[in-house]
Design a protein around this motif. Sequence first.
Motif: not given
Length: 207
Positions: A85-87, A89-93, A123
Amino acid sequence: MTTIQTVIFDIGNVLIQWHPEAFFDRAIGPERRAAFFDAVPMNEMNDRVDAGENFHEALAEMAQLYPDWSAEIGIWRDRWIDMISPAIDHSVRLLRALRRAGHPVVALSNFGVETFAMAEREYPFLEEFDQRILSGELRTSKPFAPIYEAAEAAIGLPPETLLFTDDRADNIEAARARGWQTHLFDGPQGWADRLVAEGLLTPEAAT
């Protein structure tokens, strides 16, 4: 420039942070954490789980072998999801932007069977890959050749058309030796820049 036909993501420290020592520093304090990790080979145990051993059985074995540390081993078991944790976020985008642009996206990760099931519930973006090659299912892990061979067989494309990002240099070197194109992940912005440079995303899509 070789045309990239598939983008391959590692998961830990690329899409989701994985720093057990930092988590235990917060949970039990840095001094106790240092003593715990010195006394009990938890990272080696984690490698065994990634290579196919059962998560709960491996931890039960560790608790038997190191009874003085059973409470800390129990934290690893009961709060494992808090460690990953955490995700990022930029990589997920970036993962989602690649899929929107029509590029196949594959996960190639050292991950246990039981731990991946826990991560997937936390996730949901882990369900969004076109394919997932997971070490626990194959019972072999990066940087060893069989997992890369399995990825190549599953994807079915020439190695030079694969672009792979991972945060560990040994995993990257193993892929590069097979002819893959690679990116050593040191943060999502560098990965975004590489995807733009390869013509896979526009600068706007890579934000």
